[in-house]
Design a protein around this motif. Structure first.
Motif, PDB file in Angstrom:
ATOM      1  N   LEU A 400       0.809  -1.222   0.000  1.00 54.95           N
ATOM      2  CA  LEU A 400       0.000   0.000   0.000  1.00 54.95           C
ATOM      3  C   LEU A 400       0.845   1.275   0.000  1.00 54.95           C
ATOM      4  O   LEU A 400       0.352   2.351  -0.341  1.00 54.95           O
ATOM      5  CB  LEU A 400      -0.922   0.014   1.227  1.00 54.95           C
ATOM      6  CG  LEU A 400      -1.993  -1.087   1.286  1.00 54.95           C
ATOM      7  CD1 LEU A 400      -2.726  -1.020   2.626  1.00 54.95           C
ATOM      8  CD2 LEU A 400      -2.980  -0.957   0.137  1.00 54.95           C
ATOM      9  N   LYS A 401       2.093   1.165   0.370  1.00 48.79           N
ATOM     10  CA  LYS A 401       2.948   2.339   0.516  1.00 48.79           C
ATOM     11  C   LYS A 401       3.224   2.984  -0.836  1.00 48.79           C
ATOM     12  O   LYS A 401       3.492   2.323  -1.828  1.00 48.79           O
ATOM     13  CB  LYS A 401       4.274   1.958   1.184  1.00 48.79           C
ATOM     14  CG  LYS A 401       5.181   3.157   1.485  1.00 48.79           C
ATOM     15  CD  LYS A 401       6.460   2.700   2.168  1.00 48.79           C
ATOM     16  CE  LYS A 401       7.329   3.909   2.535  1.00 48.79           C
ATOM     17  NZ  LYS A 401       7.708   4.713   1.367  1.00 48.79           N
ATOM     18  N   GLN A 402       3.161   4.314  -0.859  1.00 47.12           N
ATOM     19  CA  GLN A 402       3.502   5.092  -2.041  1.00 47.12           C
ATOM     20  C   GLN A 402       4.717   5.962  -1.749  1.00 47.12           C
ATOM     21  O   GLN A 402       5.077   6.183  -0.582  1.00 47.12           O
ATOM     22  CB  GLN A 402       2.315   5.981  -2.452  1.00 47.12           C
ATOM     23  CG  GLN A 402       1.073   5.215  -2.869  1.00 47.12           C
ATOM     24  CD  GLN A 402      -0.076   6.132  -3.235  1.00 47.12           C
ATOM     25  OE1 GLN A 402       0.012   7.356  -3.067  1.00 47.12           O
ATOM     26  NE2 GLN A 402      -1.153   5.551  -3.756  1.00 47.12           N
ATOM     27  N   ASP A 403       5.340   6.432  -2.798  1.00 47.89           N
ATOM     28  CA  ASP A 403       6.494   7.314  -2.620  1.00 47.89           C
ATOM     29  C   ASP A 403       6.099   8.524  -1.783  1.00 47.89           C
ATOM     30  O   ASP A 403       5.068   9.148  -2.036  1.00 47.89           O
ATOM     31  CB  ASP A 403       7.019   7.782  -3.972  1.00 47.89           C
ATOM     32  CG  ASP A 403       7.677   6.651  -4.755  1.00 47.89           C
ATOM     33  OD1 ASP A 403       8.019   5.625  -4.133  1.00 47.89           O
ATOM     34  OD2 ASP A 403       7.841   6.806  -5.985  1.00 47.89           O
ATOM     35  N   GLY A 404       6.910   8.849  -0.796  1.00 48.25           N
ATOM     36  CA  GLY A 404       6.654  10.006   0.053  1.00 48.25           C
ATOM     37  C   GLY A 404       5.870   9.677   1.310  1.00 48.25           C
ATOM     38  O   GLY A 404       5.776  10.522   2.216  1.00 48.25           O
ATOM     39  N   ASP A 405       5.264   8.492   1.386  1.00 46.66           N
ATOM     40  CA  ASP A 405       4.516   8.122   2.593  1.00 46.66           C
ATOM     41  C   ASP A 405       5.467   7.919   3.776  1.00 46.66           C
ATOM     42  O   ASP A 405       6.537   7.317   3.644  1.00 46.66           O
ATOM     43  CB  ASP A 405       3.751   6.812   2.371  1.00 46.66           C
ATOM     44  CG  ASP A 405       2.473   7.009   1.577  1.00 46.66           C
ATOM     45  OD1 ASP A 405       2.057   8.171   1.396  1.00 46.66           O
ATOM     46  OD2 ASP A 405       1.889   5.994   1.146  1.00 46.66           O
ATOM     47  N   ILE A 406       5.042   8.390   4.934  1.00 48.26           N
ATOM     48  CA  ILE A 406       5.697   8.077   6.203  1.00 48.26           C
ATOM     49  C   ILE A 406       4.837   7.026   6.901  1.00 48.26           C
ATOM     50  O   ILE A 406       3.642   7.246   7.107  1.00 48.26           O
ATOM     51  CB  ILE A 406       5.828   9.319   7.105  1.00 48.26           C
ATOM     52  CG1 ILE A 406       6.587  10.433   6.379  1.00 48.26           C
ATOM     53  CG2 ILE A 406       6.499   8.954   8.423  1.00 48.26           C
ATOM     54  CD1 ILE A 406       8.025  10.120   6.070  1.00 48.26           C
ATOM     55  N   ILE A 407       5.414   5.909   7.259  1.00 46.12           N
ATOM     56  CA  ILE A 407       4.660   4.853   7.934  1.00 46.12           C
ATOM     57  C   ILE A 407       4.645   5.140   9.433  1.00 46.12           C
ATOM     58  O   ILE A 407       5.670   5.465  10.028  1.00 46.12           O
ATOM     59  CB  ILE A 407       5.277   3.466   7.662  1.00 46.12           C
ATOM     60  CG1 ILE A 407       5.319   3.191   6.159  1.00 46.12           C
ATOM     61  CG2 ILE A 407       4.493   2.374   8.371  1.00 46.12           C
ATOM     62  CD1 ILE A 407       6.059   1.923   5.789  1.00 46.12           C
ATOM     63  N   LEU A 450       7.031  16.169  10.505  1.00 45.88           N
ATOM     64  CA  LEU A 450       5.993  15.485   9.729  1.00 45.88           C
ATOM     65  C   LEU A 450       4.962  16.446   9.137  1.00 45.88           C
ATOM     66  O   LEU A 450       4.027  16.008   8.461  1.00 45.88           O
ATOM     67  CB  LEU A 450       5.269  14.459  10.614  1.00 45.88           C
ATOM     68  CG  LEU A 450       6.118  13.321  11.184  1.00 45.88           C
ATOM     69  CD1 LEU A 450       5.246  12.364  11.988  1.00 45.88           C
ATOM     70  CD2 LEU A 450       6.857  12.569  10.088  1.00 45.88           C
ATOM     71  N   LYS A 451       5.121  17.738   9.388  1.00 45.10           N
ATOM     72  CA  LYS A 451       4.143  18.710   8.904  1.00 45.10           C
ATOM     73  C   LYS A 451       4.032  18.642   7.383  1.00 45.10           C
ATOM     74  O   LYS A 451       5.028  18.599   6.665  1.00 45.10           O
ATOM     75  CB  LYS A 451       4.535  20.121   9.343  1.00 45.10           C
ATOM     76  CG  LYS A 451       3.490  21.171   8.985  1.00 45.10           C
ATOM     77  CD  LYS A 451       3.850  22.527   9.579  1.00 45.10           C
ATOM     78  CE  LYS A 451       2.905  23.624   9.105  1.00 45.10           C
ATOM     79  NZ  LYS A 451       1.495  23.362   9.433  1.00 45.10           N
ATOM     80  N   ASN A 452       2.767  18.586   6.927  1.00 49.71           N
ATOM     81  CA  ASN A 452       2.397  18.525   5.505  1.00 49.71           C
ATOM     82  C   ASN A 452       2.775  17.211   4.823  1.00 49.71           C
ATOM     83  O   ASN A 452       2.674  17.106   3.598  1.00 49.71           O
ATOM     84  CB  ASN A 452       3.021  19.700   4.728  1.00 49.71           C
ATOM     85  CG  ASN A 452       2.486  21.033   5.203  1.00 49.71           C
ATOM     86  OD1 ASN A 452       1.312  21.164   5.542  1.00 49.71           O
ATOM     87  ND2 ASN A 452       3.360  22.039   5.252  1.00 49.71           N
ATOM     88  N   LYS A 453       3.194  16.221   5.605  1.00 46.19           N
ATOM     89  CA  LYS A 453       3.527  14.915   5.039  1.00 46.19           C
ATOM     90  C   LYS A 453       2.270  14.060   4.908  1.00 46.19           C
ATOM     91  O   LYS A 453       1.266  14.264   5.602  1.00 46.19           O
ATOM     92  CB  LYS A 453       4.540  14.186   5.924  1.00 46.19           C
ATOM     93  CG  LYS A 453       5.860  14.915   6.117  1.00 46.19           C
ATOM     94  CD  LYS A 453       6.709  14.855   4.862  1.00 46.19           C
ATOM     95  CE  LYS A 453       8.095  15.450   5.138  1.00 46.19           C
ATOM     96  NZ  LYS A 453       8.955  15.386   3.939  1.00 46.19           N
ATOM     97  N   ASN A 454       2.353  13.061   4.039  1.00 45.56           N
ATOM     98  CA  ASN A 454       1.311  12.043   3.943  1.00 45.56           C
ATOM     99  C   ASN A 454       1.725  10.850   4.817  1.00 45.56           C
ATOM    100  O   ASN A 454       2.856  10.368   4.708  1.00 45.56           O
ATOM    101  CB  ASN A 454       1.118  11.590   2.501  1.00 45.56           C
ATOM    102  CG  ASN A 454       0.583  12.698   1.623  1.00 45.56           C
ATOM    103  OD1 ASN A 454       0.020  13.682   2.107  1.00 45.56           O
ATOM    104  ND2 ASN A 454       0.767  12.562   0.311  1.00 45.56           N
ATOM    105  N   ILE A 455       0.812  10.410   5.662  1.00 53.03           N
ATOM    106  CA  ILE A 455       1.111   9.367   6.644  1.00 53.03           C
ATOM    107  C   ILE A 455       0.327   8.104   6.302  1.00 53.03           C
ATOM    108  O   ILE A 455      -0.896   8.153   6.147  1.00 53.03           O
ATOM    109  CB  ILE A 455       0.745   9.816   8.077  1.00 53.03           C
ATOM    110  CG1 ILE A 455       1.345  11.191   8.395  1.00 53.03           C
ATOM    111  CG2 ILE A 455       1.157   8.765   9.088  1.00 53.03           C
ATOM    112  CD1 ILE A 455       2.832  11.214   8.510  1.00 53.03           C
TER     113      ILE A 455
END
Length: 524
Positions: A400-407, A450-455
């Protein structure tokens, strides 16, 4: 009755039994995925420090050394050092019993008893604090026994090193200080030892060894010590404390095995009575080094105690019981042998222990309960909960992980499990709105980065808006998209779900500010 003649004729059978146990541990190390606690300590090894929020750091140092040697992190490479510590502990138990009893029979049975206890059969190679602690605890015991044999005062330097390394393995290693001191105060002859410099130099060596723990706690306002006091505080209610106390003591039957535990308790009580009548420095050493057994049996009625906290005390009290019941010249042994066949008792104890472990392994492998029952039990059945589904969850999240995702996850155990089981073993963030701190808060005390990141957020519950009963991080995202959840399958049926969502545009400052989290179980 057990005799030295029987030992000479059967020693190879006993040694073979110990070798089989070691091979069994190797097989377990290869075949079973890391359980949550092991994954947690593995994450420590990726971020080496002087000490850690939950405990001291020897487990992390050994894991890191092993994974560097093997060049990768697998279940076996993580557990390998603890296969070695279990082997060394076995040798030390044997040697200590041989020194104190002057009997090869007592020595080999003591080593066998250590290896056949359920906690040792199941966890002897687990990547946990206790296995390193037991090795250094037994080294301290051995050095004291060797002192009685050789009267070489320099052995107290080794005792100091072993004590310091025991504390670096787990905080309960600090109980070696009072245990050894009580032993030295227990007789006139030993009290004279305290007038010499060697024991005190040994104590200084131990204190120097534990400086990393003290330094880390000094840097973090003694947070780790306060954490230990918090988890050991238990409940305030009288009846809850009584039930916890009885629960802890009953759990020792399962930890050590019913017949072994009964023999050890009987041996301790008989030896204490004998000590009152006739002083014996060997017997008093084994009694005093069993201090954790007595301490946590009492403390369990005043606060929370885990079943494994007192396990180091069984190393010496186990030797004590074997010494007592295999001493053919002792009147107590002669009396007991009229009513109990010691050989059959040992064999029955071993068989019960093996059957208990076989039941656990069969349940973990095949699943002995119906799926409907297992779903209701959930975390209460730790055998299934800790061993099923984590490898598949890692694959599911990776897909499910995409580029730029933080797990991220909302429990430290889940974060550790994800780190180990996701292909490539990426770092995972602990992201939760509640106050209880974890080691992940030491590594990342703020969410500013993590501000403005996709999680990519993983949790045992679906991420839903905050309500009157539960505060969540739902509102800290600009948008949340629910993704396919992962089902843990048992007997062809799902017994629990792990939920995954992608949160877009994370804002740790509003509408509710997140972090930094206090390390003291209070609002920052």
């Amino acid at each position: 009755m057990l005799t030295e003649d029987s030992y000479r004729s059967e020693k190879w059978l006993l040694l073979t039994a110990i070798a089989v146990v070691f091979i069994w541990r190797v097989a377990l190390s290869f075949s079973i995925n890391l359980i949550p606690d092991e994954c947690s300590y593995w994450t420590w090894s990726r971020r080496l420090d002087w000490s850690y929020f939950d405990n001291s750091g020897m487990v992390a140092y050994l894991i890191r050394l092993s994974t560097e040697i093997f060049g990768r992190s697998t279940a076996f490479s993580v557990r390998f050092p603890f296969l070695i510590t279990s082997l060394i502990t076995t040798i030390l138990v044997y040697s200590t019993a041989k020194i104190l009893s002057r009997s090869g029979l007592t020595a080999i049975i003591s080593a066998l008893l250590f290896n056949l206890a359920p906690i040792s059969l199941l966890g002897g190679a687990a990547a946990v604090h206790d296995n390193a602690l037991m090795m250094f605890w037994t080294l301290a015991l051995w050095s004291c026994a060797k002192f009685l044999e050789k009267e070489d005062y320099r052995l107290f330097y080794l005792t100091g090193v072993a004590t310091g390394l025991a504390v670096l393995s787990k905080y309960t290693g600090a109980l070696l200080f009072p245990a050894i001191l009580i032993w030295l105060l227990s007789s006139k002859k030993l009290r004279e030892v305290l007038l010499r410099k060697e024991p005190w130099i040994g104590a200084i060596i131990a204190s120097v060894c534990i400086l990393p723990v003290l330094w880390w706690n000094y840097q973090h306002d003694w947070a780790s010590f306060k954490h230990i006091l918090f988890i050991g505080s238990g409940y305030n209610g009288f009846f809850r404390r009584i039930s916890d106390g009885f629960g802890y003591n009953v759990s020792q039957f399962l930890t050590i095995s019913p017949l072994f535990y009964t023999a050890i308790v009987s041996g301790v009580l008989i030896s204490m009575f004998m000590e009152l009548r006739r002083e014996d420095v060997r017997r008093s050493l084994l009694l005093c080094m069993g201090f954790p057994v007595f301490l946590f049996a009492v403390m369990s009625f005043k606060g929370h105690s885990e079943a494994n906290w007192g396990v180091t005390g069984y190393l010496s009290t186990g030797i004590l019981a074997v010494m007592l019941f295999s001493d053919n010249s002792d009147p107590v042994t002669k009396f007991l042998s009229k009513y109990v066949n010691i050989r059959r008792y040992v064999m029955a104890g071993a068989m019960i222990s093996i059957l208990m472990v076989a039941l656990v392994v069969l349940h973990g492998w095949l699943g002995l309960l119906p799926a409907a029952v297992e779903r209701k039990l959930g975390k209460d059945d730790r055998i299934i909960w800790e061993t099923r589904g984590w490898g598949g969850l890692g694959q599911h999240v990776a897909a499910l992980k995409q580029d730029g995702d933080i797990i991220a996850g909302d429990s430290y155990q889940l974060c550790a499990l994800l780190e180990f089981n996701i292909p490539g073993q990426p770092k995972v963030r602990y992201l939760a709105p509640w106050d209880r701190p974890t080691q992940f808060d030491v590594w990342n005390s703020s969410y500013k980065d993590l501000k403005n990141k996709n999680i990519l957020f993983v949790s045992s519950k679906p991420l839903a808006p905050t309500n009157q009963t539960l505060t969540t991080i739902f509102e800290n995202f600009a948008h949340v998209r629910q993704l396919p959840y992962y089902s843990v399958i048992y007997h062809g049926e799902p017994i629990r779900e792990v939920y995954v969502c992608r949160g877009y545009g994370f804002d740790p400052f509003k509408p509710r500010r997140l972090g930094p989290r206090s390390l003291f179980y209070s609002d920052p």
